[in-house]
Design a protein around this motif. Structure first.
Motif, PDB file in Angstrom:
ATOM      1  N   GLN A   9      76.670 158.085  43.732  1.00 19.10           N
ATOM      2  CA  GLN A   9      76.052 159.110  44.560  1.00 19.10           C
ATOM      3  C   GLN A   9      75.128 160.009  43.734  1.00 19.10           C
ATOM      4  O   GLN A   9      74.208 160.618  44.270  1.00 19.10           O
ATOM      5  CB  GLN A   9      77.160 159.954  45.215  1.00 19.10           C
ATOM      6  CG  GLN A   9      76.650 160.949  46.253  1.00 19.10           C
ATOM      7  CD  GLN A   9      77.805 161.673  46.921  1.00 19.10           C
ATOM      8  OE1 GLN A   9      78.956 161.273  46.816  1.00 19.10           O
ATOM      9  NE2 GLN A   9      77.493 162.763  47.606  1.00 19.10           N
ATOM     10  N   TYR A  10      75.351 160.056  42.430  1.00 18.82           N
ATOM     11  CA  TYR A  10      74.571 160.943  41.565  1.00 18.82           C
ATOM     12  C   TYR A  10      73.917 160.151  40.430  1.00 18.82           C
ATOM     13  O   TYR A  10      74.509 159.220  39.890  1.00 18.82           O
ATOM     14  CB  TYR A  10      75.475 162.032  40.959  1.00 18.82           C
ATOM     15  CG  TYR A  10      76.197 162.860  41.996  1.00 18.82           C
ATOM     16  CD1 TYR A  10      75.586 163.957  42.598  1.00 18.82           C
ATOM     17  CD2 TYR A  10      77.509 162.538  42.367  1.00 18.82           C
ATOM     18  CE1 TYR A  10      76.262 164.715  43.540  1.00 18.82           C
ATOM     19  CE2 TYR A  10      78.181 163.305  43.322  1.00 18.82           C
ATOM     20  CZ  TYR A  10      77.550 164.381  43.909  1.00 18.82           C
ATOM     21  OH  TYR A  10      78.208 165.121  44.843  1.00 18.82           O
ATOM     22  N   ARG A  11      72.709 160.570  40.080  1.00 19.26           N
ATOM     23  CA  ARG A  11      72.055 159.994  38.896  1.00 19.26           C
ATOM     24  C   ARG A  11      72.377 160.886  37.706  1.00 19.26           C
ATOM     25  O   ARG A  11      72.372 162.111  37.818  1.00 19.26           O
ATOM     26  CB  ARG A  11      70.547 159.882  39.110  1.00 19.26           C
ATOM     27  CG  ARG A  11      70.147 158.708  39.990  1.00 19.26           C
ATOM     28  CD  ARG A  11      68.648 158.487  39.963  1.00 19.26           C
ATOM     29  NE  ARG A  11      67.987 159.436  40.842  1.00 19.26           N
ATOM     30  CZ  ARG A  11      67.630 159.167  42.104  1.00 19.26           C
ATOM     31  NH1 ARG A  11      67.912 157.983  42.618  1.00 19.26           N
ATOM     32  NH2 ARG A  11      67.010 160.074  42.837  1.00 19.26           N
ATOM     33  N   VAL A  12      72.632 160.244  36.565  1.00 21.77           N
ATOM     34  CA  VAL A  12      73.069 160.968  35.374  1.00 21.77           C
ATOM     35  C   VAL A  12      72.235 160.536  34.161  1.00 21.77           C
ATOM     36  O   VAL A  12      71.947 159.343  33.981  1.00 21.77           O
ATOM     37  CB  VAL A  12      74.561 160.696  35.091  1.00 21.77           C
ATOM     38  CG1 VAL A  12      75.043 161.546  33.920  1.00 21.77           C
ATOM     39  CG2 VAL A  12      75.407 160.967  36.322  1.00 21.77           C
ATOM     40  N   ASN A  13      71.843 161.538  33.353  1.00 23.34           N
ATOM     41  CA  ASN A  13      71.150 161.287  32.086  1.00 23.34           C
ATOM     42  C   ASN A  13      69.976 160.320  32.240  1.00 23.34           C
ATOM     43  O   ASN A  13      69.041 160.610  32.979  1.00 23.34           O
ATOM     44  CB  ASN A  13      72.152 160.796  31.044  1.00 23.34           C
ATOM     45  CG  ASN A  13      73.247 161.826  30.775  1.00 23.34           C
ATOM     46  OD1 ASN A  13      72.994 163.038  30.820  1.00 23.34           O
ATOM     47  ND2 ASN A  13      74.467 161.374  30.526  1.00 23.34           N
ATOM     48  N   GLU A  14      70.008 159.146  31.576  1.00 23.54           N
ATOM     49  CA  GLU A  14      68.883 158.217  31.569  1.00 23.54           C
ATOM     50  C   GLU A  14      68.579 157.610  32.933  1.00 23.54           C
ATOM     51  O   GLU A  14      67.529 156.990  33.124  1.00 23.54           O
ATOM     52  CB  GLU A  14      69.140 157.082  30.561  1.00 23.54           C
ATOM     53  CG  GLU A  14      68.966 157.468  29.105  1.00 23.54           C
ATOM     54  CD  GLU A  14      70.143 158.278  28.580  1.00 23.54           C
ATOM     55  OE1 GLU A  14      71.203 158.328  29.268  1.00 23.54           O
ATOM     56  OE2 GLU A  14      70.017 158.882  27.497  1.00 23.54           O
ATOM     57  N   GLN A  15      69.493 157.786  33.895  1.00 24.36           N
ATOM     58  CA  GLN A  15      69.232 157.283  35.252  1.00 24.36           C
ATOM     59  C   GLN A  15      68.215 158.148  35.991  1.00 24.36           C
ATOM     60  O   GLN A  15      67.667 157.744  37.020  1.00 24.36           O
ATOM     61  CB  GLN A  15      70.539 157.246  36.056  1.00 24.36           C
ATOM     62  CG  GLN A  15      71.577 156.278  35.514  1.00 24.36           C
ATOM     63  CD  GLN A  15      72.890 156.383  36.270  1.00 24.36           C
ATOM     64  OE1 GLN A  15      73.085 157.286  37.090  1.00 24.36           O
ATOM     65  NE2 GLN A  15      73.803 155.461  35.996  1.00 24.36           N
ATOM     66  N   ILE A  16      67.954 159.336  35.466  1.00 21.69           N
ATOM     67  CA  ILE A  16      67.004 160.262  36.089  1.00 21.69           C
ATOM     68  C   ILE A  16      65.609 159.938  35.549  1.00 21.69           C
ATOM     69  O   ILE A  16      65.312 160.156  34.371  1.00 21.69           O
ATOM     70  CB  ILE A  16      67.379 161.723  35.779  1.00 21.69           C
ATOM     71  CG1 ILE A  16      68.819 162.003  36.239  1.00 21.69           C
ATOM     72  CG2 ILE A  16      66.410 162.688  36.471  1.00 21.69           C
ATOM     73  CD1 ILE A  16      69.371 163.346  35.799  1.00 21.69           C
ATOM     74  N   HIS A  17      64.716 159.427  36.419  1.00 23.98           N
ATOM     75  CA  HIS A  17      63.413 158.939  35.974  1.00 23.98           C
ATOM     76  C   HIS A  17      62.240 159.847  36.315  1.00 23.98           C
ATOM     77  O   HIS A  17      61.102 159.528  35.971  1.00 23.98           O
ATOM     78  CB  HIS A  17      63.148 157.547  36.567  1.00 23.98           C
ATOM     79  CG  HIS A  17      64.183 156.530  36.191  1.00 23.98           C
ATOM     80  ND1 HIS A  17      64.468 156.183  34.878  1.00 23.98           N
ATOM     81  CD2 HIS A  17      65.030 155.795  36.965  1.00 23.98           C
ATOM     82  CE1 HIS A  17      65.425 155.271  34.852  1.00 23.98           C
ATOM     83  NE2 HIS A  17      65.799 155.019  36.112  1.00 23.98           N
ATOM     84  N   VAL A  18      62.489 160.962  36.991  1.00 23.27           N
ATOM     85  CA  VAL A  18      61.378 161.861  37.328  1.00 23.27           C
ATOM     86  C   VAL A  18      60.874 162.572  36.074  1.00 23.27           C
ATOM     87  O   VAL A  18      61.572 162.640  35.056  1.00 23.27           O
ATOM     88  CB  VAL A  18      61.811 162.909  38.382  1.00 23.27           C
ATOM     89  CG1 VAL A  18      62.118 162.233  39.700  1.00 23.27           C
ATOM     90  CG2 VAL A  18      63.013 163.708  37.897  1.00 23.27           C
TER      91      VAL A  18
END
Length: 226
Positions: A9-18
């Motif tokens: 359900q949540y993006r964390v660390n390197e999963q955040i691409h913005v």
């Protein structure tokens, strides 16, 4: 399975691409490049967690992700426990139910309503018993009237096929007390007993039990007449 769903359900660390994010904390919020936000998270020994992906820019927090998931799971469990499951209990009558059976079912309905459940009472008309439709309606109105201390009418008796239904919802816990209608009726009965004259109850000005229901005044008159 539920834990996997929550993790995804949540993006964390390197999963955040913005390119940039808004980092919120107890001190306020600040928009910064995502790379800088991840460096801050590493320095503090926590994670950069995206909590509002649809915001512009997305909102993130610097938190321990494992603890965050645990708290979320705990909160969901507490909310689920607080939710009261309301069931609909059925009470069935025949158009010519005898008094003993009526009282037996009335007692069960009182228990259902006190437990916080709704009650769906109905009269089943078999074959030519449909001729007793009005008798069945009066029976349901009496049933609702006798339960006025425990529940409120959600819908008046209505014929659906071979069944006539009445729906009752429970009153709030601790509110099972004499309604204005019953107080008025008992006062009238006491007055009638004192004078030796049997008087007919008058409907209270607010309509009592059926006051907020469609055709409630008409139903109350019918009940009193019969």
């Amino acid at each position: 399975m539920k834990n996997d769903k929550m993790k995804n359900q949540y993006r964390v660390n390197e999963q955040i691409h913005v390119r940039e994010v808004r980092v919120v904390s107890e001190d306020g919020s600040e928009v910064m490049p995502t790379r800088k936000a991840m460096d801050l998270a590493r320095q503090q020994g926590v994670d950069l967690v995206e909590i509002s992906p649809n915001a512009q820019p997305p909102v993130c927090r610097l938190i321990d992700y494992s603890k965050f998931l645990y708290q979320q799971k705990k909160r969901q469990k507490e909310m689920k426990q607080k939710q009261v499951k309301v069931e609909v209990k059925e009470i069935r009558f025949g158009p010519q139910t005898d008094e003993h059976d009526y009282q037996f079912k009335l007692k069960h309905a009182q228990e259902f309503l006190l437990e916080g459940n709704k009650v769906r009472a109905y009269v089943f008309f078999r074959g030519r018993s449909i001729l007793f439709k009005e008798q069945g309606e009066v029976l349901l109105l009496r049933f609702a009237n006798d339960l006025e201390e425990y529940g409120k009418v959600e819908s008046m008796p209505a014929l659906e096929g071979k069944k006539m239904f009445l729906y009752l919802a429970p009153k709030k816990a601790g509110v099972a007390k004499k309604s204005q209608q019953k107080r008025d009726r008992e006062a009238e009965e006491a007055k009638g007993s004192a004078s030796g004259v049997a008087e007919v109850d008058e409907a209270p000005k607010d309509g009592g039990l059926f006051g907020n229901a469609k055709n409630g005044a008409e139903a109350l008159q019918k009940l009193q007449r019969d």
